[in-house]
Design an enzyme around this catalytic site. Structure first.
Site, mmCIF file in Angstrom:
data_model
loop_
_atom_site.group_PDB
_atom_site.id
_atom_site.type_symbol
_atom_site.label_atom_id
_atom_site.label_comp_id
_atom_site.label_asym_id
_atom_site.label_seq_id
_atom_site.Cartn_x
_atom_site.Cartn_y
_atom_site.Cartn_z
ATOM 1 N N ASN A 13 -48.822 34.318 -42.838
ATOM 2 C CA ASN A 13 -48.483 34.606 -41.441
ATOM 3 C C ASN A 13 -47.174 35.390 -41.498
ATOM 4 O O ASN A 13 -46.115 34.819 -41.748
ATOM 5 C CB ASN A 13 -48.326 33.290 -40.698
ATOM 6 N N ASN A 68 -44.425 37.518 -30.323
ATOM 7 C CA ASN A 68 -45.699 37.928 -30.897
ATOM 8 C C ASN A 68 -45.835 39.446 -30.910
ATOM 9 O O ASN A 68 -45.061 40.166 -30.271
ATOM 10 C CB ASN A 68 -46.856 37.328 -30.091
ATOM 11 N N CYS A 77 -43.050 28.347 -33.540
ATOM 12 C CA CYS A 77 -43.823 28.965 -34.615
ATOM 13 C C CYS A 77 -43.466 28.254 -35.909
ATOM 14 O O CYS A 77 -42.357 28.429 -36.432
ATOM 15 C CB CYS A 77 -43.521 30.459 -34.710
ATOM 16 N N GLY A 78 -44.382 27.430 -36.407
ATOM 17 C CA GLY A 78 -44.086 26.617 -37.585
ATOM 18 C C GLY A 78 -43.891 27.437 -38.844
ATOM 19 O O GLY A 78 -42.980 27.172 -39.639
ATOM 20 N N ARG A 218 -52.982 32.875 -30.007
ATOM 21 C CA ARG A 218 -52.654 33.504 -28.727
ATOM 22 C C ARG A 218 -51.639 34.621 -28.933
ATOM 23 O O ARG A 218 -50.606 34.437 -29.562
ATOM 24 C CB ARG A 218 -52.081 32.431 -27.788
ATOM 25 N N CYS A 226 -51.425 29.824 -38.953
ATOM 26 C CA CYS A 226 -50.543 29.522 -37.818
ATOM 27 C C CYS A 226 -49.966 28.135 -38.072
ATOM 28 O O CYS A 226 -50.715 27.161 -38.186
ATOM 29 C CB CYS A 226 -51.330 29.562 -36.510
ATOM 30 N N GLY A 227 -48.647 28.041 -38.188
ATOM 31 C CA GLY A 227 -48.014 26.788 -38.575
ATOM 32 C C GLY A 227 -48.261 25.648 -37.614
ATOM 33 O O GLY A 227 -48.605 24.528 -38.032
ATOM 34 N N THR A 228 -48.110 25.931 -36.317
ATOM 35 C CA THR A 228 -48.348 24.852 -35.357
ATOM 36 C C THR A 228 -49.834 24.503 -35.290
ATOM 37 O O THR A 228 -50.200 23.353 -35.055
ATOM 38 C CB THR A 228 -47.821 25.216 -33.956
#
Length: 325
Positions: A13, A68, A77-78, A218, A226-228
């Site tokens: 990412n 984004n 954002c993890g 999103r 995507c970390g989260t």
């Protein structure tokens, strides 16, 4: 305008990291949006999933804001937080610090490597809520756990949660990217149900405490990781599946892998996300006054850590048979 930056990634990412404090920069909100649209473009820009802006903080050692590629700002954002953690830990020479995000001040630290030669950073993913109002999501009950969303899909059941980004997660027998893309795109056009949009993940259980997660993010679309979303997927697969609390869940993704540890205190869930924060290269981008054109120079690549991460990627791919359709 000359802007020093670091191209970095967490689990593939990828981001452009800009330290406003270190480089005496102070962007307006419109400038951050325009920079994201200009520089993140993969066809005509530098190319990335977003921009990480590092700012000063009165509450912590630093503050992170993540925009984004479509110019919108994410609540959290993890993967980006691990990259910011690595940047700040390197800069301050400390292994445990705190970073301010939109919703909370979060602890970050350098921890035991999840794979040889991969510097690993642990970040707290908080707050976690199953209240649909926290996404927000318009639904007939206060929570949506393992439910049908008729407007979205007749084949899948979803669990909605915020971490604090809005997510819906579906446990599937097989991750089909084309189907995920269509559902993710539809969900983000379904404003009567998801007024602010939503991240959509398909999760496949590979074995005990090991899952494969794929996400429509999103503001981005299908992303390597995507970390989260990986954190949300770990929690949902623990809640509805066979994964265990207080034990690392190996989350494999298109960009590599991370470890997520889910804990529960009363009715409160917490998630710790552990993974890489890899620097690809550093450079300077010069942007014209109206932010319509740019060029990059003084590029310096981090070859050794990129080679090390390639080995982790190959290992992660071997765990899922190389790829998923």
């Amino acid at each position: 305008m000359k802007i020093p930056f670091i191209k970095c990634h967490g689990s593939g990412n990828d981001f452009i990291l800009i330290d406003e404090l270190e480089n005496a920069l102070a962007f307006t909100e419109e400038e951050r949006k325009h920079l994201s649209l200009l520089l993140c473009d993969r066809n005509n820009g530098i190319g990335s999933d977003g921009i990480l802006f590092v700012l000063g903080s009165e509450k912590a050692e630093g503050r992170m804001r993540m925009f984004n590629s479509d110019g919108t700002e994410a609540e959290m954002c993890g993967n980006g937080l691990r990259c910011v953690a690595r940047h700040m830990i390197d800069k301050l020479g400390r292994s445990n610090i705190q970073i301010e995000t939109e919703k909370a001040v979060l602890s970050v630290s350098q921890v035991e490597q999840i794979y040889p030669s991969i510097d690993t950073f642990a970040v707290a993913i908080e707050p976690v809520s199953f209240d649909v109002a926290s996404l927000p999501m318009n639904f007939s009950a206060e929570q949506a756990v393992d439910v049908e969303i008729p407007e979205l899909s007749e084949r899948h059941r979803f669990t909605a949660l915020s971490v604090p980004n809005p997510h819906i997660v579906s446990l599937v027998d097989e991750v089909k990217e084309e189907e995920l893309y269509e559902i993710g795109k539809k969900a983000n056009q379904l404003s009567p149900v998801f007024p602010n949009g939503v991240n959509v993940s398909f999760v496949q259980q590979l074995e005990q405490n090991q899952i494969f997660a794929r996400t429509y993010e999103r503001g981005v679309g299908l992303t390597n990781a995507c970390g989260t979303a990986m954190s949300a997927s770990s929690l949902v697969s623990t809640l509805l599946g066979t994964n265990e609390l207080d034990t690392p869940v190996v989350v494999i993704n298109k960009g590599g892998l991370v470890h997520c540890i889910v804990t529960k205190d009363g009715d409160t869930y917490r998630i710790q996300l552990r993974g890489n924060g890899t620097n690809v290269y550093q450079a300077v981008v010069e942007v014209n006054d109206n932010m319509q054109a740019f060029y990059v120079h003084s590029e310096e690549r981090f070859e050794e850590e990129n080679k090390a991460y390639e080995k982790l990627q190959n290992y992660a791919a071997s765990l899922i048979g190389g790829s998923r359709a």
